[in-house]
Design an enzyme around this catalytic site. Structure first.
Site: not given
Ligand code: XIL
Length: 331
Positions: A144, A185, A221, A251
């Site tokens: 990110e 990523n 997502h 998801d």
């Molecule tokens: C999220 C986890 O699912 C949570 O449990 C945590 O509190 C925060 O991070 N992008 C990512 C992941 O790369 O690492 C993140 O995971 C969700 C968004």
């Protein structure tokens, strides 16, 4: 003496018989999931599904810097080791997630400056990758780096080290492991637009500079809005650079309570996500960000939304599970 190893209580529902196996239906593509460390320890039904359904695992939180090294020099590998041991035992690939990210860093890292930060980041990459060696074949080296408008995200790395921190992370990772697949990523870069364009420009720039990068991960997502227009074409343009691409955190968050129509729409969104990857030879893996609504980040981070995964809280298959299985089998 006197130290009693706490026996963890088995919890959670038993696994129900699912109509197939995602991993067995996926040919040479990996099908993965994020893994919740507590559930891995406490829930036999959860473990059974992990083994039967997935050929790849990603630690949801266990390899994040704040978890690995909450205080400087006090490194706790327990959760990460547990995940890698489990994967080894069951012949699963591991996506190491994630080495350099603005989120979930310990406070002491966020407070570092300049050269000291640079050295500490390099050391973190080296020690983490070297601990697992070949047991972790894929790493999200950088996660990110961009804002939605395509500007670099204002992390401590960006502020202290400037744009070059991304390149430095990949070069350090390659020295630590000559064979691992090194990924960049990103979230919200599935559709063409400012963020995706910035990511694309960065990848081209890295390649032109001889920086070792093997793949680009698209988190995926999604919501009830479905997959965005141009998703496939966007992944294809990255693949055309001679890289692998992957769906890394799929998801589909729904407003609660979700009715049958919403769950059907969700199933189509998962299907479209899987089909998009399958249509692209260089798309090597599809990872879901959790596989049961028992353990999903959505309710905690997006109040009022949830039921974002393939199985319900009792590990029963939702329409989403069936549509993913069907899409994999049609391949
Ligand atoms: C999220 C986890 O699912 C949570 O449990 C945590 O509190 C925060 O991070 N992008 C990512 C992941 O790369 O690492 C993140 O995971 C969700 C968004």
């Amino acid at each position: 003496m006197g130290v009693v190893q706490k026996v963890r209580e088995a919890r959670g529902p038993s696994a129900v018989a699912l109509p197939g196996s995602l991993k067995k239906s996926a040919g040479d593509r990996l099908v993965g999931t994020a893994v919740d460390d507590r559930a891995l320890q406490d829930e036999p039904g959860y473990r059974e599904n992990l083994i039967g359904q997935f050929s790849s695992v990603t630690p949801e939180n266990a390899m994040k810097w704040a978890v690995l090294e909450p205080e400087r020099g006090r490194v706790d590998w327990k959760g990460a080791d547990r995940l890698v041991d489990f994967a080894d035992e069951h012949g699963q690939a591991v996506r190491g997630h994630t080495l350099v990210w603005f989120g979930q860093n310990p406070g002491w890292v966020d407070a570092l400056k300049g050269d000291e930060l640079r050295q500490v980041v390099r050391e973190h990459i080296r020690t983490t990758m070297e601990r697992y060696g070949r047991r972790v074949g894929i790493w999200d080296v950088v996660n990110e780096p961009f804002e939605d408008d395509g500007k670099r995200r204002q992390s401590v790395f960006q502020r202290e080290l400037g744009d070059g921190w991304v390149e430095d992370a990949f070069r350090t990772a390659r020295v630590a492991d000559a064979d691992a697949k090194l990924y960049l990523n990103e979230i919200g870069a599935e559709a063409p637009g400012p963020k995706s364009d910035a990511l694309f420009a960065l990848v081209k720039q890295l390649q032109a500079g001889g920086v070792p990068i093997d793949g680009v991960g698209f988190q995926a997502h999604f919501t009830r809005d479905g997959v965005p227009d141009g998703f496939r074409a966007n992944l294809e343009r990255f693949a055309a650079l001679g890289l692998d691409v992957a769906i890394t955190e799929a998801d589909v968050a729904l407003k609660l309570p979700a009715g049958r129509a919403a769950l059907r729409k969700q199933a189509r969104t998962f299907r479209d996500t899987v089909e998009t990857c399958l249509a692209i030879p260089r798309c090597r893996s599809i990872t879901f960000w959790g596989f049961t609504d028992r353990h999903s980040w959505i309710p905690a981070t997006q109040p009022g939304r949830g039921t974002a995964t393939l199985l319900d809280e009792e590990l029963r298959p939702k329409p989403a599970y069936r549509s993913v299985l069907k899409a994999l089998r049609r391949r």
